[in-house]
Write a protein that holds these residues in place. Structure first.
Motif, PDB file in Angstrom:
ATOM      1  N   TYR A 408       1.585  -2.621  11.705  1.00 33.95           N
ATOM      2  CA  TYR A 408       2.738  -2.419  10.797  1.00 33.95           C
ATOM      3  C   TYR A 408       4.056  -2.513  11.562  1.00 33.95           C
ATOM      4  O   TYR A 408       5.027  -3.093  11.079  1.00 33.95           O
ATOM      5  N   ILE A 427       1.439  -8.028   8.777  1.00 31.12           N
ATOM      6  CA  ILE A 427       1.355  -7.071   7.663  1.00 31.12           C
ATOM      7  C   ILE A 427       0.023  -7.227   6.939  1.00 31.12           C
ATOM      8  O   ILE A 427      -0.581  -6.241   6.497  1.00 31.12           O
ATOM      9  N   LEU A 431      -2.652  -4.256   6.513  1.00 31.67           N
ATOM     10  CA  LEU A 431      -3.130  -3.834   5.193  1.00 31.67           C
ATOM     11  C   LEU A 431      -4.650  -3.907   5.111  1.00 31.67           C
ATOM     12  O   LEU A 431      -5.282  -3.072   4.452  1.00 31.67           O
ATOM     13  N   TYR A 435      -4.721   0.314   4.235  1.00 26.24           N
ATOM     14  CA  TYR A 435      -3.662   0.122   3.225  1.00 26.24           C
ATOM     15  C   TYR A 435      -2.721   1.329   3.171  1.00 26.24           C
ATOM     16  O   TYR A 435      -1.501   1.184   3.091  1.00 26.24           O
ATOM     17  N   HIS A 438       0.692   1.867   5.064  1.00 28.89           N
ATOM     18  CA  HIS A 438       1.925   1.078   4.874  1.00 28.89           C
ATOM     19  C   HIS A 438       3.150   1.981   4.754  1.00 28.89           C
ATOM     20  O   HIS A 438       4.285   1.528   4.800  1.00 28.89           O
ATOM     21  N   ILE A 458       2.130  -6.458  -0.323  1.00 28.86           N
ATOM     22  CA  ILE A 458       1.551  -5.106  -0.454  1.00 28.86           C
ATOM     23  C   ILE A 458       0.861  -4.961  -1.811  1.00 28.86           C
ATOM     24  O   ILE A 458      -0.230  -4.375  -1.908  1.00 28.86           O
TER      25      ILE A 458
END
Length: 464
Positions: A408, A427, A431, A435, A438, A458
């Motif tokens: 991240y 990213i 994820l 997840y 984030h 996202i």
């Protein structure tokens, strides 16, 4: 007028050294030369031992014992071939001399031929009058090859032959500990104590076994018996203090640690533990006083500097914490524990360049904890060193390839640098890994988090 053995030895050594000063050669019998040579060997004076061997053999050229001492020196100096040759000659003269087999075994041991050494030592047992010594040597050979069961058996035989050989007892317990046989160790020690009920060393070892098993009340009883057996046994008071700390009986622990200070010179360990106990009962003044005594007594003891630094960190007195950690670093600049604290304290004080230096130094010294990599990258970014922050995180990936927090951060940094392809790669990787994490992007890279393209990526993963 009769002399005891020690007085005779001292007289021989004094007379011998007087002869050397005067250059007036005097006669000594072979036993006297043996005592003189042993004296020099035990005190590490090899050159003087060699001189005495030379003079001894000039007066007693057929003395096997003097030649065996010559072998001992040759082995010490790694002149193994010469030692081997001399031993072969001696074996032809006295084939039943156990010392010849012991020295041959010593040579084999130095050549890492431990099984052959053990075989010769077993032969020495046939001729020796000192079985305890030979069993001890066999035990050591088994230790060299990590055969702890056989080592333990031979040290036990050594102790059976000489129940005062406490080094054998320590070695037995070392073997039990290595094999993680705490209950068996206690059983053996109790058996030994049935025959030697006032052996303070055995009681001390029983206590340590119970301590490792977290049976603190039984450990306490064992250390009490060790103290009854020898009221001057410092080790028992120290261990008893540790048990009392575990039982949260801090005032009693302090008393036991203080007894050790009265029995001998102060030890940094006892002073440190007293300080810890005072801190536990809320007596900050005496805690700091003892932490200060600890570092004064042993400036190289990192636990002392860490205790006093951590105390001020807990009190949020970061200026004082920084003062003490700087003193510690001045003494030992290669201690990674100091640099980690140096970094944290400077971070708290908003001295970010110094904090970054601390984290960098910790990494250089081999501290590859995730927290160190992450904190350093966050500080580098704050200082405007985004390239260095990225490099730092790529180094972190080598150690933590599947860590979402690292990914991240890399995504955020790449997006900030307008490198959208790399940002998207990291990213998506983050994820996939986690997840929920984030939130790291939202907290540290708010502008990036609110980018439409980032929101869309996202959202994809949220749906999935």
């Amino acid at each position: 007028m009769k002399f005891n053995h020690e007085e005779e030895n001292n007289f021989s050594i004094t007379r011998y050294e007087s002869m050397l000063r005067s250059n007036d050669v005097k006669f000594f019998d072979s036993d006297e030369f043996e005592s003189i040579i042993h004296h020099y060997l035990e005190n590490g004076k090899i050159a003087k031992a060699k001189k005495a061997i030379s003079l001894g053999l000039s007066q007693h050229p057929s003395s096997v014992n003097l030649k065996l001492l010559q072998v001992e020196v040759l082995v010490f100096e790694d002149r193994l071939e010469q030692a081997d040759t001399l031993l072969a000659q001696l074996h032809a003269i006295e084939p039943e001399n156990e010392e010849i087999y012991i020295q041959k075994a010593n040579i084999l041991s130095k050549r890492n031929e431990h099984f052959k050494a053990i075989k010769l030592l077993n032969k020495a047992l046939l001729y020796t009058n000192d079985e305890a010594d030979v069993y001890s040597l066999i035990g050591m050979e088994y230790l060299f090859i990590d055969d702890f069961e056989n080592a333990k058996i031979n040290f036990m035989r050594c102790l059976e032959a000489d129940d005062q050989d406490y080094s054998a007892l320590y070695n037995i317990i070392y073997c039990f500990d290595f094999l993680d046989q705490h209950e068996e160790a206690i059983g053996y020690l109790n058996m030994f104590l049935n025959k030697n009920p006032y052996c303070e060393v055995a009681w001390h070892q029983v206590g340590k076994q119970y301590f490792d098993l977290k049976e603190y009340k039984k450990a306490l009883a064992a250390f009490d018996f060790a103290i009854i057996s020898d009221e001057y046994f410092i080790g028992a008071y120290l261990e008893k203090g540790k048990v009392l700390e575990k039982l949260k009986r801090y005032n009693e622990a302090i008393e036991n640690y203080r007894i050790t200070l009265e029995l001998d010179d102060p030890t940094s360990f006892a002073l440190l533990r007293i300080g810890k106990c005072f801190e536990k009962i809320g007596n900050d003044d005496l805690a700091i006083q003892h932490y200060s005594k600890t570092v004064h007594e042993d400036p190289l003891l990192d636990k002392g500097w860490i205790a006093i630094t951590d105390y001020y960190m807990r009190k949020r007195n970061y200026q004082k914490a920084l003062y003490y950690i700087n003193k510690a670093i001045n003494i030992d600049g290669e201690n990674v524990l100091y640099w980690k604290r140096y970094a944290k304290i400077n971070n708290k004080l908003a001295f970010f360049e110094e904090a970054e230096r601390g984290y960098r130094k910790a990494l250089e010294l081999g501290n590859y904890e995730l927290e160190t990599w992450l904190n350093r990258s966050d500080i580098l970014r704050f200082l405007g060193e985004s390239n260095a922050a990225v490099q730092n995180l790529y180094q972190a990936i080598e150690f933590y390839p599947d860590n979402a927090e690292v990914q991240y951060r890399l995504a955020g940094l790449h997006y900030e640098r307008q490198d959208h392809d790399k940002g998207e790669y990291h990213i998506r990787k983050a994820l996939e890994l986690d997840y929920e994490y984030h939130i790291v992007l939202e907290e540290l890279f708010e502008k990036v988090f609110h980018l439409t393209l980032v929101k869309n990526i996202i959202s994809e993963y949220k749906v999935n």
